[in-house]
Design a protein around this motif. Structure first.
Motif, PDB file in Angstrom:
ATOM      1  N   SER A 410       0.816  -1.214   0.000  1.00  0.00           N
ATOM      2  CA  SER A 410       0.000   0.000   0.000  1.00  0.00           C
ATOM      3  C   SER A 410       0.849   1.263   0.000  1.00  0.00           C
ATOM      4  N   HIS A 411       2.133   1.150   0.379  1.00  0.00           N
ATOM      5  CA  HIS A 411       2.984   2.332   0.479  1.00  0.00           C
ATOM      6  C   HIS A 411       4.177   2.322  -0.476  1.00  0.00           C
ATOM      7  N   GLU A 412       4.407   1.207  -1.178  1.00  0.00           N
ATOM      8  CA  GLU A 412       5.665   1.134  -1.918  1.00  0.00           C
ATOM      9  C   GLU A 412       5.567   0.204  -3.112  1.00  0.00           C
ATOM     10  N   ASN A 413       6.249   0.603  -4.186  1.00  0.00           N
ATOM     11  CA  ASN A 413       6.506  -0.257  -5.334  1.00  0.00           C
ATOM     12  C   ASN A 413       8.016  -0.420  -5.463  1.00  0.00           C
ATOM     13  N   ASN A 414       8.478  -1.660  -5.435  1.00  0.00           N
ATOM     14  CA  ASN A 414       9.905  -1.942  -5.566  1.00  0.00           C
ATOM     15  C   ASN A 414      10.071  -3.016  -6.634  1.00  0.00           C
ATOM     16  N   GLY A 415      10.944  -2.753  -7.596  1.00  0.00           N
ATOM     17  CA  GLY A 415      11.118  -3.742  -8.649  1.00  0.00           C
ATOM     18  C   GLY A 415      12.280  -3.418  -9.553  1.00  0.00           C
ATOM     19  N   VAL A 416      12.322  -4.115 -10.694  1.00  0.00           N
ATOM     20  CA  VAL A 416      13.450  -3.981 -11.606  1.00  0.00           C
ATOM     21  C   VAL A 416      13.001  -4.354 -13.012  1.00  0.00           C
ATOM     22  N   ILE A 417      13.606  -3.710 -14.000  1.00  0.00           N
ATOM     23  CA  ILE A 417      13.432  -4.040 -15.415  1.00  0.00           C
ATOM     24  C   ILE A 417      14.801  -4.429 -15.956  1.00  0.00           C
ATOM     25  N   ASP A 418      14.874  -5.578 -16.610  1.00  0.00           N
ATOM     26  CA  ASP A 418      16.165  -6.142 -17.007  1.00  0.00           C
ATOM     27  C   ASP A 418      16.131  -6.585 -18.461  1.00  0.00           C
ATOM     28  N   VAL A 419      17.226  -6.329 -19.169  1.00  0.00           N
ATOM     29  CA  VAL A 419      17.463  -6.881 -20.505  1.00  0.00           C
ATOM     30  C   VAL A 419      18.737  -7.710 -20.422  1.00  0.00           C
ATOM     31  N   ASP A 420      18.666  -8.968 -20.852  1.00  0.00           N
ATOM     32  CA  ASP A 420      19.840  -9.835 -20.777  1.00  0.00           C
ATOM     33  C   ASP A 420      19.848 -10.782 -21.964  1.00  0.00           C
TER      34      ASP A 420
END
Length: 725
Positions: A410-420
């Motif tokens: 409800s308070h946070e979005n944490n993530g990653v976008i990766d190209v490999d």
């Protein structure tokens, strides 16, 4: 211009092309019934056969010491394989075992059912009838033993050798529809001779390559069976937890797992009210670095089918390059500081292939949890975890992919976008990775790359990694090295010897650069190494490292010496050991001193049904006066009893002791009963007990004398049964 384009096409073919496989078998179709019982029936006379095997080791390229005949047949709904293995009966090592865990004589069938010359299924069966299966990935550079298929096998031992029969239903595997041939190879391990033989021929410096598989050509028929099936697993669970003294809490529960393959292009996996309990406790981890320890995932739901979410570049025989782990499933349902766990409410996965693409998706929901940390009550919020993966095959045997991982509260979005991705030839690989993290409105970049070239006479390795200071994926991944950069390059000559006791020798050297922003310094150093392997199946390696380093505002000369060896010279036992000595900064004690460690592992097959063994490790910490500050000892002896195939009882003790107290400070006792009574159907009974020397009080609140006492005890009974449609 046309001439230039033609030149590029020719150059690309030379650079990326592979040798066209020369070996071929014809797959004939039969209407006769084939019983999987280890007996050679008349129907097998209709099958194409081959005996053309060759040694990979110990004498590469030589004729095997024993004869192997393989045959293949098909019906409308299944593929059948027959191995006829000639050998003296007394030389056959026939040990009991369980799925994916056996030793002794064995055979394997490998199939590239996708036609991409990069991915294949492997089905292995021991002389005693134990099965093992896995996926071969990235041109056989990596393997995924977490894949379990529905297939059947039986073996039978005769005076002249043994026979293995295999049945693989077409609907239980994925394949590219419309192909008129699959990639094919066979393997046999002859334990008494320590001999590994293949049907296809591979270079000694490269190892097995799917791109060099032979051909299984369909004889005027197509596979009409759809790769569609439904698996339903009702799961009954009962947990017993220790509270205090003779008080226990009993929690019966029920869950449901569903696996649905509507076609060969996609499969779905759902779990409702899941039990993600870990059966066996994590091994003891000793850590003096400034970064957190890594623990491998052990929960079945997360490890099954997780290969789609891995970045390209991993290699099974070399841990030199490991891409950043941006999807670290142990963040989901994690343990909290007070020992409790975040509850998991729901999980779902989907994956599939539409040539030349592979794709996957993951979703998990966790509930709210309250816990105590440093005497204060805290709350872990409800969260949704998701991941999407897309990979595309390019240039025959190379790949490029996109990965997105996210955790939302409800308070946070944490993530990653990766190209490999990775560019590959038979003897080399160049892997790369570029990622961008986000945490609400902030984020940073990270990147890694690794190059390996293993030619017949020379080795060249390089890896590099950069992690931005604000690259934060702690909610979804394992990348603790923020604000760092690394570059390591190694090269050296290697010799293979076709005859004699020594099979190969390798010398190597290289340079090291390691930057940490917290120290505002780049460590600079070099390394030298030596590796020797013997034809009797043992070997050793030594490595020496020296560098100018800086930690916590202290500049010093870092040095390290390592030695390790492994022994597999007898079919009845296996052992390895290592020693390490270094001068380094001890972050757990906050000073510069020497540090040493050593240990090993030993396993002995006492009889065909019983294995015993242990791992032993010691860790020696120095102090500022160059004296021993502490010695930590850890051992994990075990006993594994398998009275019949697929039924196992395993006992282990994990002990941790210190020189300063002259006693064990913690012991973990574990018992695991497992019975694989039907394909993908199991009964588990696990009991774990933890004792330590923490403060203990009597009923009046008075402190008791220090001794090992029970702090946790738990038992889990789990029954999982497959309904297959």
């Amino acid at each position: 211009m046309k001439e230039f384009i033609f030149f590029l096409l020719v150059a690309a073919n030379v650079l990326w092309g592979q040798n066209h496989p020369s070996k071929k078998m014809i797959l004939h179709k039969t209407d006769e019934l084939i019983r999987i019982d280890g007996k050679i029936e008349y129907a097998w006379s209709q099958a194409d056969s081959s005996t053309d095997f060759v040694q990979f080791s110990p004498f590469h390229g030589k004729t095997p010491s024993v004869k192997t005949t393989v045959r293949l047949l098909a019906t409308d709904d299944a593929l059948f394989c027959l191995f006829v293995c000639q050998q003296k009966k007394e030389d056959i090592q026939r040990l009991t075992g369980v799925l994916d865990n056996f030793t002794g004589d064995a055979v394997s069938l490998m199939l590239d059912t996708f036609g991409n010359r990069r991915t294949a299924y492997k089905f292995a069966v021991s002389a005693s009838g134990v099965r093992s299966d896995c996926l071969l990935l990235d041109d056989a550079r990596d393997r995924d033993y977490n894949w379990d298929g529905i297939w059947f096998a039986q073996s039978k031992i005769y005076d002249w050798g043994y026979v293995v029969e295999i049945k693989i239903p077409f609907k239980s595997i994925q394949f590219t529809r419309g192909l008129d041939e699959w990639g094919l190879d066979f393997d046999r391990w002859v334990s008494s001779e320590k001999e590994d033989i293949y049907w296809c021929i591979y270079e000694e410096n490269e190892g097995q390559r799917i791109s060099k598989f032979g051909r299984l050509v369909f004889d005027n028929f197509k596979i009409t069976t759809k790769s569609a099936h439904l698996e339903i697993y009702p799961v009954g669970i009962t947990k017993v937890s220790y509270l205090s003294q003779k008080n226990y809490e009993v929690n019966p529960d029920f869950g449901l797992d569903v696996l649905f393959n509507p076609s060969e292009k996609i499969n779905f996996q759902l779990t409702a009210n899941p039990d993600f309990a870990q059966i066996e406790a994590d091994p003891y981890e000793f850590n003096i670095s400034r970064y957190e320890s890594y623990f491998a995932e052990r929960r079945p739901f997360f490890i099954e089918g997780n290969e789609i979410f891995k970045a390209a570049g991993r290699q099974r025989h070399s841990g030199f390059y490991r891409p950043l782990e941006l999807f670290y499933s142990r963040r989901i349902g994690k343990k909290l500081p007070d020992g409790s766990e975040v509850p998991l409410l729901f999980g779902a996965k989907a994956s599939g292939r539409i040539a030349p693409y592979e794709y996957g998706a993951f979703l998990a929901l966790t509930g709210e949890a309250e816990y105590e940390s440093d005497g204060e009550k805290q709350t872990e919020e409800r969260a949704a975890f998701g991941s999407v993966r897309l990979k595309r095959q390019i240039l025959n045997n190379s790949s490029v992919g996109l990965l997105i991982v996210n955790k939302s509260t409800s308070h946070e979005n944490n993530g990653v976008i990766d190209v490999d991705g990775a560019f590959r030839g038979a003897s080399w690989q160049l892997a790369y990775q570029l990622a961008r993290s986000y945490k609400n409105n902030s984020g940073d970049f990270a990147a890694s790359a690794g190059f390996t070239r293993l030619s017949k006479r020379w080795l060249a390795l390089m890896r590099t990694r950069y992690v931005g200071e604000n690259f934060d994926v702690d909610g979804v991944g394992f990348v603790p090295w923020r604000g760092t950069g690394e570059l390591i390059a190694i090269t050296g000559p290697r010799w293979y010897f076709p005859e004699g006791d020594i099979s190969s020798i390798l010398f190597y050297g290289g340079g090291i650069l390691n930057y940490e922003k917290v120290d505002a310094f780049t460590d600079r150093g070099g390394l030298l190494g030596f590796n020797m392997q013997f034809r009797s199946n043992w070997g050793g390696e030594m490595t020496f490292v020296i560098a100018n380093s800086k930690d916590e505002n202290i500049r010093y000369q870092f040095y390290q010496a390592n030695a390790n060896s492994w022994f597999n010279i007898s079919p009845d036992w296996f052992a390895n050991f290592y020693v390490n000595f270094s001068k380094t900064y001890n972050f757990s004690r906050d000073y510069l001193a020497f540090y040493a460690s050593g240990g090993g592992f030993f396993r002995w097959n006492v009889i065909e049904q019983l294995q015993v063994g242990t791992s032993v490790n010691f860790f020696v910490e120095g102090n500022k006066d160059n004296e021993i500050e502490e010695v930590t000892f850890n051992s994990r002896p075990f006993l594994s009893l398998t009275p019949v195939n697929n039924l196992n009882v395993r006992l282990y003790f994990d002990n941790v002791g210190f020189r300063s107290t002259k006693r064990f400070e913690q012991t973990i006792f574990g018992l695991l009963f497992s019975y694989n009574f039907s394909p993908k159907s199991w009964i588990y009974l696990a009991i774990n007990e933890i004792r330590d020397c923490s403060n203990e009080y009597d009923s009046l609140g008075q402190l008791l004398p220090t001794q090992l006492h029970v702090v946790d005890r738990a038992g889990v009974l789990k029954i999982k049964y497959l309904y297959y449609f």
